[in-house]
Design a protein around this motif. Structure first.
Motif, PDB file in Angstrom:
ATOM      1  N   ILE A   1       0.838  -1.209   0.000  1.00 49.93           N
ATOM      2  CA  ILE A   1       0.000   0.000   0.000  1.00 49.93           C
ATOM      3  C   ILE A   1       0.870   1.254   0.000  1.00 49.93           C
ATOM      4  O   ILE A   1       0.579   2.235  -0.709  1.00 49.93           O
ATOM      5  CB  ILE A   1      -0.941  -0.020   1.221  1.00 49.93           C
ATOM      6  N   ALA A   2       1.949   1.238   0.780  1.00 56.39           N
ATOM      7  CA  ALA A   2       2.845   2.397   0.825  1.00 56.39           C
ATOM      8  C   ALA A   2       3.496   2.645  -0.539  1.00 56.39           C
ATOM      9  O   ALA A   2       3.584   3.795  -0.996  1.00 56.39           O
ATOM     10  CB  ALA A   2       3.913   2.177   1.900  1.00 56.39           C
TER      11      ALA A   2
ATOM     12  N   ASN B   1       2.321   1.671  -3.486  1.00 68.45           N
ATOM     13  CA  ASN B   1       1.280   2.068  -4.433  1.00 68.45           C
ATOM     14  C   ASN B   1       0.912   3.552  -4.261  1.00 68.45           C
ATOM     15  O   ASN B   1       0.749   4.290  -5.240  1.00 68.45           O
ATOM     16  CB  ASN B   1       0.044   1.191  -4.222  1.00 68.45           C
ATOM     17  N   ARG B   2       0.799   3.986  -2.990  1.00 74.60           N
ATOM     18  CA  ARG B   2       0.447   5.383  -2.730  1.00 74.60           C
ATOM     19  C   ARG B   2       1.525   6.338  -3.252  1.00 74.60           C
ATOM     20  O   ARG B   2       1.223   7.348  -3.909  1.00 74.60           O
ATOM     21  CB  ARG B   2       0.248   5.572  -1.224  1.00 74.60           C
ATOM     22  N   GLU B   3       2.772   6.006  -3.002  1.00 70.33           N
ATOM     23  CA  GLU B   3       3.872   6.867  -3.441  1.00 70.33           C
ATOM     24  C   GLU B   3       3.972   6.904  -4.965  1.00 70.33           C
ATOM     25  O   GLU B   3       4.177   7.979  -5.569  1.00 70.33           O
ATOM     26  CB  GLU B   3       5.183   6.364  -2.836  1.00 70.33           C
TER      27      GLU B   3
ATOM     28  N   ASN C   1       1.563   6.332  -7.174  1.00 70.74           N
ATOM     29  CA  ASN C   1       0.422   7.041  -7.761  1.00 70.74           C
ATOM     30  C   ASN C   1       0.641   8.543  -7.738  1.00 70.74           C
ATOM     31  O   ASN C   1       0.363   9.246  -8.715  1.00 70.74           O
ATOM     32  CB  ASN C   1      -0.865   6.686  -7.005  1.00 70.74           C
ATOM     33  N   GLN C   2       1.128   9.041  -6.617  1.00 64.28           N
ATOM     34  CA  GLN C   2       1.364  10.484  -6.505  1.00 64.28           C
ATOM     35  C   GLN C   2       2.443  10.951  -7.478  1.00 64.28           C
ATOM     36  O   GLN C   2       2.351  12.052  -8.033  1.00 64.28           O
ATOM     37  CB  GLN C   2       1.760  10.835  -5.072  1.00 64.28           C
TER      38      GLN C   2
END
Length: 319
Positions: A140-141, A143-145, A147-148
Motif C-alpha cells: 500500500i505504501a 502504491n500510494r507513493e 500514484n502520486q
C-alpha cells in the motif's frame, strides 16, 4: 523514348508516396505523429493517414496494463538482509498519452527508483516476522507513493503487490530449525498428555479392580463366617457343643482342601501338616492363641488404668 522511361518511374514514385502516407495503429496502442520534429497529433487504433515526407510516426505507446517486477534487497529492524519482489501493474492514461511519451524517457526506471526508495524506507522499521505479516502495508505504501509521482507523467498505478519475500539462506535455515523444534515440542506435549491419560486411566482401572477385589474378598469372608455360624447352630441343635462343632468344621475344611489339591493334576503344592490330627491341632492352637490374646489385652487394660493413679499420687506428693 525518354517519356516511356519517365512515366513508369513517376507512377512508381507516386505510389510510394501514397503508401508512405498510410499507416495502421494496432488495438490498445496510440501513435504519436510529428511534423518536422514537432508534435502534431495522437492517432488511435485503425487505418490512419499522414502527409508523406512531411509527417512521421515518432513512436507508439502501449495502452495495455503492463507489469514491472522489481527485486529490492534491504535490511530489517533486527539486522536481517531480505530480498523483496515487488510487482507493479501500471497503465498509460489515455488522456495523458502526450505526457507519457514526451515527459519520461524510461518509465520503468522511474518506477523502479520509487519502489526502491519506498521499500528501503519502510522495511527497516519492521522486524523480519513483521515483514511477512505486514507485506500488504508495504504494498500500500509503494502504491500510494507511485500514484502520486507517476500521475503527473500520464501513468496510472493500478496495483502493487509484494509477491515474494526471500531472507538470507542462513536465516531461512534457522527459521526452519525453530519451526521444526516448535513442532517437535508440540508433538512431545501431545504425546506426554496421551501417556498421562493412559496412566491415569490404568491407575483408575487398577484402583477399581482392587476395590472390587477387596469387596469380593470381604463378601466371601462374610459369607464364610455366616456359614460357620449357621453350621455351629445346626450342630448345637443336635447336641454338639461349640468346641466340638468348631473342631468338626476345621477338620471338614482341612479335608476339603486336601480334596481340592488332589483334583489338580499338575500342581506342586504340598499342604503341611498332613496328619489325621492336624485339624484338631490347628484348632487347639487357634483357641490357645485367642486365649493368650485375650489375656494380654486384659493385662494391658489393667496396666493403663493404674497409670493415671500413679500420676495423680506423684502430683499430690509434690504439692
Amino acid at each position: 523514348m525518354l517519356n516511356l522511361v519517365l512515366i513508369p518511374a513517376l507512377v512508381v514514385i507516386l505510389l510510394l508516396l501514397i503508401f508512405s502516407g498510410i499507416f495502421v495503429v494496432r488495438q490498445q496502442t496510440a501513435a504519436i505523429v510529428e511534423r518536422f520534429g514537432k508534435f502534431t497529433s495522437i492517432r488511435n487504433s485503425g487505418l490512419q493517414l499522414k502527409i508523406p515526407l512531411i509527417d512521421k510516426v515518432a513512436g507508439r505507446i502501449n495502452l495495455k496494463v503492463q507489469q514491472l517486477d522489481v527485486m529490492v534487497e534491504t535490511k530489517t529492524k533486527d539486522n536481517v538482509f531480505v530480498k523483496l519482489k515487488i510487482s507493479v501493474q501500471f497503465q498509460v492514461i489515455r488522456n495523458n498519452v502526450y505526457d507519457a511519451f514526451y515527459r519520461l524517457e524510461n518509465p520503468s526506471d522511474q518506477i523502479m527508483s520509487y519502489v526502491f526508495d519506498v521499500v528501503r524506507a519502510e522495511v527497516p522499521k519492521m522486524k523480519l516476522d513483521d515483514v511477512f505479516e505486514r507485506k500488504d502495508d508495504i504494498a500500500i505504501a509503494v502504491n500510494r507513493e507511485l500514484n502520486q509521482a507517476m500521475e503527473d507523467y500520464g501513468y496510472d498505478i493500478i496495483k502493487t503487490l509484494v509477491t515474494d519475500i526471500d531472507p538470507d539462506v542462513q536465516v531461512k535455515s534457522a527459521m526452519n530449525r525453530i519451526n521444526a523444534a516448535e513442532r517437535d515440542k508440540v508433538a512431545a506435549e501431545y504425546d506426554a498428555e496421551a501417556d498421562r491419560i493412559k496412566i491415569v486411566a490404568k491407575a483408575r482401572a487398577e484402583a477399581e479392580s482392587k476395590r472390587l477385589q477387596g469387596q469380593g474378598i470381604a463378601d466371601q469372608r462374610r459369607e464364610i463366617a455366616r456359614g460357620l455360624e449357621e453350621s455351629v447352630d445346626v450342630l448345637n441343635n443336635v447336641g454338639i457343643n461349640s468346641q466340638e462343632a468348631s473342631a468338626l468344621i476345621v477338620v471338614t475344611q482341612h479335608y476339603d482342601t486336601l480334596q481340592s489339591i488332589g483334583e489338580q493334576t499338575n500342581t506342586n503344592l504340598i499342604l503341611l501338616p498332613n496328619s489325621p490330627q492336624a485339624g484338631s491341632d490347628m484348632l487347639n492352637n487357634m483357641v490357645a492363641s485367642f486365649t493368650a490374646s485375650n489375656q494380654i489385652g486384659e493385662a494391658m487394660k489393667e496396666h493403663n488404668k493404674k497409670l493415671p493413679d500413679k500420676k495423680s499420687r506423684k502430683s499430690s506428693d509434690k504439692e
